[in-house]
Design a protein around this motif. Structure first.
Motif, PDB file in Angstrom:
ATOM      1  N   MET A   1       0.812  -1.188   0.000  1.00 29.05           N
ATOM      2  CA  MET A   1       0.000   0.000   0.000  1.00 29.05           C
ATOM      3  C   MET A   1       0.863   1.263   0.000  1.00 29.05           C
ATOM      4  SD  MET A   1      -3.180   0.389  -0.090  1.00 29.05           S
ATOM      5  CE  MET A   1      -4.475   1.509   0.162  1.00 29.05           C
ATOM      6  N   ARG A   2       2.025   1.192   0.652  1.00 25.17           N
ATOM      7  CA  ARG A   2       2.902   2.349   0.697  1.00 25.17           C
ATOM      8  C   ARG A   2       3.454   2.681  -0.677  1.00 25.17           C
ATOM      9  NH1 ARG A   2       6.827   2.380   5.856  1.00 25.17           N
ATOM     10  NH2 ARG A   2       5.810   4.258   6.595  1.00 25.17           N
ATOM     11  N   THR A   3       3.722   1.692  -1.519  1.00 30.54           N
ATOM     12  CA  THR A   3       4.280   1.965  -2.847  1.00 30.54           C
ATOM     13  C   THR A   3       3.273   2.721  -3.705  1.00 30.54           C
ATOM     14  OG1 THR A   3       3.607  -0.218  -3.618  1.00 30.54           O
ATOM     15  CG2 THR A   3       5.858   0.019  -2.851  1.00 30.54           C
ATOM     16  N   TRP A   4       1.979   2.402  -3.548  1.00 28.15           N
ATOM     17  CA  TRP A   4       0.966   3.123  -4.319  1.00 28.15           C
ATOM     18  C   TRP A   4       0.901   4.581  -3.903  1.00 28.15           C
ATOM     19  CZ3 TRP A   4      -0.755   1.585  -8.706  1.00 28.15           C
ATOM     20  CH2 TRP A   4      -0.814   0.232  -8.991  1.00 28.15           C
ATOM     21  N   HIS A   5       1.046   4.823  -2.615  1.00 27.50           N
ATOM     22  CA  HIS A   5       1.069   6.206  -2.150  1.00 27.50           C
ATOM     23  C   HIS A   5       2.262   6.950  -2.736  1.00 27.50           C
ATOM     24  CE1 HIS A   5      -1.511   4.594   1.213  1.00 27.50           C
ATOM     25  NE2 HIS A   5      -2.221   5.632   0.752  1.00 27.50           N
ATOM     26  N   ALA A   6       3.413   6.303  -2.763  1.00 28.98           N
ATOM     27  CA  ALA A   6       4.615   6.928  -3.317  1.00 28.98           C
ATOM     28  C   ALA A   6       4.450   7.194  -4.809  1.00 28.98           C
ATOM     29  CB  ALA A   6       5.829   6.039  -3.059  1.00 28.98           C
ATOM     30  N   VAL A   7       3.835   6.267  -5.540  1.00 29.16           N
ATOM     31  CA  VAL A   7       3.620   6.442  -6.975  1.00 29.16           C
ATOM     32  C   VAL A   7       2.659   7.606  -7.226  1.00 29.16           C
ATOM     33  CG1 VAL A   7       2.615   5.380  -9.039  1.00 29.16           C
ATOM     34  CG2 VAL A   7       4.171   4.063  -7.594  1.00 29.16           C
ATOM     35  N   ILE A   8       1.573   7.645  -6.502  1.00 29.62           N
ATOM     36  CA  ILE A   8       0.593   8.727  -6.679  1.00 29.62           C
ATOM     37  C   ILE A   8       1.206  10.075  -6.300  1.00 29.62           C
ATOM     38  CG2 ILE A   8      -1.583   9.652  -5.805  1.00 29.62           C
ATOM     39  CD1 ILE A   8      -2.571   6.739  -5.660  1.00 29.62           C
ATOM     40  N   LEU A   9       1.954  10.116  -5.216  1.00 26.99           N
ATOM     41  CA  LEU A   9       2.614  11.357  -4.807  1.00 26.99           C
ATOM     42  C   LEU A   9       3.632  11.798  -5.862  1.00 26.99           C
ATOM     43  CD1 LEU A   9       3.004  13.528  -2.650  1.00 26.99           C
ATOM     44  CD2 LEU A   9       4.747  12.052  -1.622  1.00 26.99           C
ATOM     45  N   GLY A  10       4.375  10.852  -6.418  1.00 26.13           N
ATOM     46  CA  GLY A  10       5.341  11.179  -7.465  1.00 26.13           C
ATOM     47  C   GLY A  10       4.670  11.725  -8.713  1.00 26.13           C
ATOM     48  N   LEU A  11       3.543  11.122  -9.110  1.00 27.14           N
ATOM     49  CA  LEU A  11       2.810  11.619 -10.268  1.00 27.14           C
ATOM     50  C   LEU A  11       2.255  13.021 -10.024  1.00 27.14           C
ATOM     51  CD1 LEU A  11       0.905   8.395 -11.385  1.00 27.14           C
ATOM     52  CD2 LEU A  11       2.776   9.541 -12.584  1.00 27.14           C
ATOM     53  N   LEU A  12       1.725  13.240  -8.832  1.00 26.62           N
ATOM     54  CA  LEU A  12       1.211  14.571  -8.513  1.00 26.62           C
ATOM     55  C   LEU A  12       2.314  15.623  -8.513  1.00 26.62           C
ATOM     56  CD1 LEU A  12      -1.380  13.754  -5.708  1.00 26.62           C
ATOM     57  CD2 LEU A  12      -1.849  14.599  -8.012  1.00 26.62           C
ATOM     58  N   LEU A  13       3.451  15.292  -7.909  1.00 28.15           N
ATOM     59  CA  LEU A  13       4.566  16.240  -7.885  1.00 28.15           C
ATOM     60  C   LEU A  13       5.119  16.474  -9.287  1.00 28.15           C
ATOM     61  CD1 LEU A  13       6.468  15.166  -4.657  1.00 28.15           C
ATOM     62  CD2 LEU A  13       5.132  17.244  -5.034  1.00 28.15           C
ATOM     63  N   GLY A  14       5.225  15.422 -10.086  1.00 30.54           N
ATOM     64  CA  GLY A  14       5.699  15.576 -11.470  1.00 30.54           C
ATOM     65  C   GLY A  14       4.752  16.417 -12.300  1.00 30.54           C
ATOM     66  N   GLY A  15       3.450  16.191 -12.137  1.00 28.80           N
ATOM     67  CA  GLY A  15       2.460  16.991 -12.860  1.00 28.80           C
ATOM     68  C   GLY A  15       2.490  18.446 -12.432  1.00 28.80           C
ATOM     69  N   ALA A  16       2.644  18.681 -11.131  1.00 28.38           N
ATOM     70  CA  ALA A  16       2.715  20.060 -10.636  1.00 28.38           C
ATOM     71  C   ALA A  16       3.970  20.756 -11.166  1.00 28.38           C
ATOM     72  CB  ALA A  16       2.704  20.067  -9.110  1.00 28.38           C
ATOM     73  N   LEU A  17       5.086  20.056 -11.205  1.00 31.28           N
ATOM     74  CA  LEU A  17       6.317  20.633 -11.735  1.00 31.28           C
ATOM     75  C   LEU A  17       6.174  20.949 -13.226  1.00 31.28           C
ATOM     76  CD1 LEU A  17       9.285  21.422 -11.351  1.00 31.28           C
ATOM     77  CD2 LEU A  17       9.881  19.062 -11.893  1.00 31.28           C
ATOM     78  N   ALA A  18       5.588  20.027 -13.989  1.00 34.95           N
ATOM     79  CA  ALA A  18       5.374  20.267 -15.421  1.00 34.95           C
ATOM     80  C   ALA A  18       4.451  21.462 -15.644  1.00 34.95           C
ATOM     81  CB  ALA A  18       4.797  19.017 -16.078  1.00 34.95           C
TER      82      ALA A  18
END
Length: 92
Positions: A1-18
């Motif tokens: 479950m923790r890996t999914w949180h990390a993946v979603i957080l990474g996608l959100l941060l990447g999208g915000a940076l883009a």
């Protein structure tokens, strides 16, 4: 479950940076080259270059001839840095 949180957080941060990088205004390119731009950058023909040696014997290449010393004009062919067009090869 923790890996999914990390993946979603990474996608959100990447999208915000883009989004943030895309919203920063870019400098507009100049519409035309200024009148004092050397001809080599405008694509008409190569500039005239002059080869000469200074007082220490060091070879100099400049876009203006030196005053009071011998020089030679450097010949730059018009087709420099051009890859010749070759016909496509037949593929089997």
């Amino acid at each position: 479950m923790r890996t999914w949180h990390a993946v979603i957080l990474g996608l959100l941060l990447g999208g915000a940076l883009a989004w943030w990088l895309d919203r920063v205004p870019r400098e507009a390119a100049p519409a035309a080259a200024p009148a004092d731009t050397p001809r080599a950058t405008t694509g008409t023909r190569p500039p005239t270059l002059y080869r000469w040696r200074d007082d220490d014997g060091v070879l100099q290449v400049t876009d203006r001839p030196p005053q009071g010393r011998p020089y030679e004009i450097v010949d730059i062919p018009d087709d420099r840095n051009v890859v010749p067009l070759t016909p496509p090869r037949d593929r089997d």
